[in-house]
Design an enzyme around this catalytic site. Structure first.
Site, PDB file in Angstrom:
ATOM      1  N   HIS A 169       1.103  -1.193   0.373  1.00  0.00           N
ATOM      2  CA  HIS A 169       0.247  -0.028  -0.111  1.00  0.00           C
ATOM      3  C   HIS A 169       0.942   1.291  -0.409  1.00  0.00           C
ATOM      4  O   HIS A 169       1.491   1.801   1.036  1.00  0.00           O
ATOM      5  CB  HIS A 169      -0.837  -0.238   1.154  1.00  0.00           C
ATOM      6  N   HIS A 177       1.553   5.501  -1.612  1.00  0.00           N
ATOM      7  CA  HIS A 177       0.974   6.447  -2.358  1.00  0.00           C
ATOM      8  C   HIS A 177       2.196   6.887  -2.984  1.00  0.00           C
ATOM      9  O   HIS A 177       3.520   7.915  -2.281  1.00  0.00           O
ATOM     10  CB  HIS A 177       0.709   7.570  -1.261  1.00  0.00           C
ATOM     11  N   LEU A 178       2.102   7.487  -4.266  1.00  0.00           N
ATOM     12  CA  LEU A 178       3.777   8.266  -5.010  1.00  0.00           C
ATOM     13  C   LEU A 178       3.229   9.472  -5.124  1.00  0.00           C
ATOM     14  O   LEU A 178       4.578  10.051  -6.182  1.00  0.00           O
ATOM     15  CB  LEU A 178       4.245   7.065  -5.835  1.00  0.00           C
ATOM     16  N   ARG A 179       1.743   9.548  -5.440  1.00  0.00           N
ATOM     17  CA  ARG A 179       1.835  10.934  -6.288  1.00  0.00           C
ATOM     18  C   ARG A 179       2.064  10.692  -7.461  1.00  0.00           C
ATOM     19  O   ARG A 179       2.449   9.479  -8.115  1.00  0.00           O
ATOM     20  CB  ARG A 179       2.834  12.137  -5.884  1.00  0.00           C
ATOM     21  N   ASN A 224      -5.402   7.192  -5.584  1.00  0.00           N
ATOM     22  CA  ASN A 224      -5.971   8.569  -5.030  1.00  0.00           C
ATOM     23  C   ASN A 224      -5.257   9.962  -5.625  1.00  0.00           C
ATOM     24  O   ASN A 224      -4.511  10.361  -4.824  1.00  0.00           O
ATOM     25  CB  ASN A 224      -6.622   8.688  -4.261  1.00  0.00           C
ATOM     26  N   LYS A 278      -9.234  -0.088  -5.703  1.00  0.00           N
ATOM     27  CA  LYS A 278      -9.447  -0.035  -4.282  1.00  0.00           C
ATOM     28  C   LYS A 278     -10.868   1.051  -4.245  1.00  0.00           C
ATOM     29  O   LYS A 278     -11.460   1.775  -4.954  1.00  0.00           O
ATOM     30  CB  LYS A 278      -8.691   0.726  -4.021  1.00  0.00           C
ATOM     31  N   HIS A 296     -10.010   0.627   2.151  1.00  0.00           N
ATOM     32  CA  HIS A 296      -9.754   1.887   2.561  1.00  0.00           C
ATOM     33  C   HIS A 296     -11.479   1.373   3.418  1.00  0.00           C
ATOM     34  O   HIS A 296     -12.600   1.983   3.750  1.00  0.00           O
ATOM     35  CB  HIS A 296     -10.145   3.081   2.462  1.00  0.00           C
ATOM     36  N   HIS A 321      -4.815  -0.965   6.033  1.00  0.00           N
ATOM     37  CA  HIS A 321      -3.797  -0.269   6.846  1.00  0.00           C
ATOM     38  C   HIS A 321      -4.649  -0.177   8.513  1.00  0.00           C
ATOM     39  O   HIS A 321      -5.286   0.378   8.477  1.00  0.00           O
ATOM     40  CB  HIS A 321      -3.857   1.565   6.902  1.00  0.00           C
ATOM     41  N   LEU A 328      -4.643   9.052   8.266  1.00  0.00           N
ATOM     42  CA  LEU A 328      -6.112   8.060   8.258  1.00  0.00           C
ATOM     43  C   LEU A 328      -5.917   6.913   8.114  1.00  0.00           C
ATOM     44  O   LEU A 328      -5.214   6.261   6.495  1.00  0.00           O
ATOM     45  CB  LEU A 328      -6.601   8.856   7.605  1.00  0.00           C
ATOM     46  N   ASP A 352       1.432   2.274   3.203  1.00  0.00           N
ATOM     47  CA  ASP A 352       0.620   3.658   3.743  1.00  0.00           C
ATOM     48  C   ASP A 352       1.515   5.334   3.971  1.00  0.00           C
ATOM     49  O   ASP A 352       0.928   6.184   4.081  1.00  0.00           O
ATOM     50  CB  ASP A 352       0.055   3.666   4.417  1.00  0.00           C
ATOM     51  N   HIS A 381       3.070  14.300   0.996  1.00  0.00           N
ATOM     52  CA  HIS A 381       2.075  15.889   1.726  1.00  0.00           C
ATOM     53  C   HIS A 381       3.111  16.642   1.779  1.00  0.00           C
ATOM     54  O   HIS A 381       4.486  16.339   2.244  1.00  0.00           O
ATOM     55  CB  HIS A 381       1.152  15.916   2.318  1.00  0.00           C
ATOM     56  N   ALA A 438      -3.967  14.289   5.682  1.00  0.00           N
ATOM     57  CA  ALA A 438      -3.468  13.379   6.315  1.00  0.00           C
ATOM     58  C   ALA A 438      -2.533  12.589   5.244  1.00  0.00           C
ATOM     59  O   ALA A 438      -2.482  12.305   4.366  1.00  0.00           O
ATOM     60  CB  ALA A 438      -4.476  12.466   6.533  1.00  0.00           C
TER      61      ALA A 438
END
Ligand code: NCD
Ligand code: ZN
Length: 351
Positions: free
Chosen positions: A13, A15-17, A41, A99, A136, A174, A219, A247, A251, A263
């Site tokens: 899980h 997030h690479l953006r 996302n 997802k 989620h 998560h 989150l 996760d 940011h 978050a």
């Protein structure tokens, strides 16, 4: 133990953006991890197989030369997702999972699912073809306390869904509560859970005691100590249903350190050092490989990595940067609040 060699880990899980942020963070994952499930996302989200293909190409392009890393793509489930598109993506090998974000549950989830009924045709198709659903697991109803959102989701959304579609393979992502751990352990089949690095280390005091600390806000939000302890017991148990999903969610600092901070906690760079510390504390270093390198691939039906990494215990603490600089701005690195002594020796070794 001063050194431990394990199969190269994967992150189930992540997030690479995109754009400058993607370019700024990817090496922190690809340096150590062989594969990662990439969260969809983005703004706008990755909703079709065509979107996922293009995003995968952008990720591969951002990889530093010489890094071997396989992004495992996911689709962001909406009320308009086409079952045929999902099936095509899965059959072509591009899509590893879909997802589910309940609408409004977290960062960039406003396009998520409001009415589960509308998602049923896709979920039925996924059950038919054996494609996992990553969840989620939090309700977003305003009258449910934020610390109870996972437990209420299990009772009101997840359990009814699993009773209706028992063949659907679900990853509860998560997991943050003892309720989640118990629910996974009680399931007979088709349910597993990922656990983040930070939820093994912090409880909600980290966010709120002595001042508000935005870099510990994520989150699902960290819960009470008894929940953290339940997560640790599950993670170090070797139980094949629990595996690592960091996760890691970068940011830029100005978006965290403000009146309404985002978050997300950034752990890609020091995750394996943190985990070795946790597993050592629990007297379970011999089970780190199961959690980080074996249980995840087994659940997703993939072979474990053949390469090995070695973690070695340093006498002096290993120093990680307090923040990394990316083209999008500075990103604060997760501070576990204790010195880290375990270091990944950089070169992955082929077996
Ligand atoms: C994630 C993000 O920033 O995209 N944030 C987080 O706190 N984990 C979204 C998510 O996975 O909930
Ligand atoms: Zn996430």
């Amino acid at each position: 133990m001063q050194s431990i060699t394990i199969r190269r880990p994967d992150d189930w899980h992540l997030h690479l953006r995109d754009g400058a942020m993607l370019e700024g963070v990817i090496a922190d994952t690809s340096r150590t991890f062989a594969r990662a499930i990439i969260m969809p996302n983005l703004v706008p989200p990755v909703v079709t197989t065509t979107d996922a293909k293009a995003y995968r190409e952008r990720i591969l392009k951002a990889l530093p030369l010489g890094h071997r890393f396989q992004p495992l793509m996911t689709l962001y489930l909406t009320e308009h997702t086409s079952p045929d598109d999902v099936e095509e993506g899965a059959r072509s090998g591009l899509i590893t999972a879909v997802k589910l974000y309940p609408a409004g549950a977290t960062t960039n989830s406003h396009g998520g699912v409001r009415d589960m009924e509308k998602a049923m045709p896709v979920l039925e198709r996924m059950a038919e073809i054996g494609l996992p659903l990553c969840v989620h697991g939090e309700v977003t109803t305003p009258d449910v306390d934020i610390f109870d959102r996972e437990a209420v989701f299990i009772d009101t959304v997840l359990d009814p869904l699993r009773k209706r579609l028992p063949e659907l393979k679900v990853t509860m992502e998560h997991v943050t509560t003892a309720d989640g751990i118990d629910y996974i352990k009680a399931a007979k089949s088709n349910l597993a859970g990922s656990i983040t690095t930070h939820h093994l280390i912090i409880n909600r005091n980290a966010i709120l005691v002595g001042g508000i600390r935005p870099h510990y806000y994520c989150l699902p939000v960290a819960k009470r100590e008894n929940h953290r302890l339940a997560l640790r017991t599950a993670a170090v148990s070797g139980d094949a249903r629990f595996f690592l999903g960091t996760d890691s969610a970068p940011h830029v600092d100005p978006l965290k350190e403000c009146a309404c901070g985002c978050a997300g906690i950034y752990t890609s760079i020091n995750t394996m050092s943190c985990l070795a510390h946790v597993f050592e504390q629990e007297g379970a270093l011999d089970r780190l490989e199961a959690f980080a390198s074996l249980n995840g691939p087994a659940w997703y039906g993939l072979p474990p990595n053949e390469e090995r990494i070695t973690l070695s215990r340093q006498a002096e603490p290993v120093v990680f940067p307090a923040r990394i600089e990316t083209g999008a701005g500075p990103v604060t690195v997760f501070d576990p609040m204790f010195p880290l002594h375990w270091q990944v020796m950089q070169r992955a070794q082929a077996f």
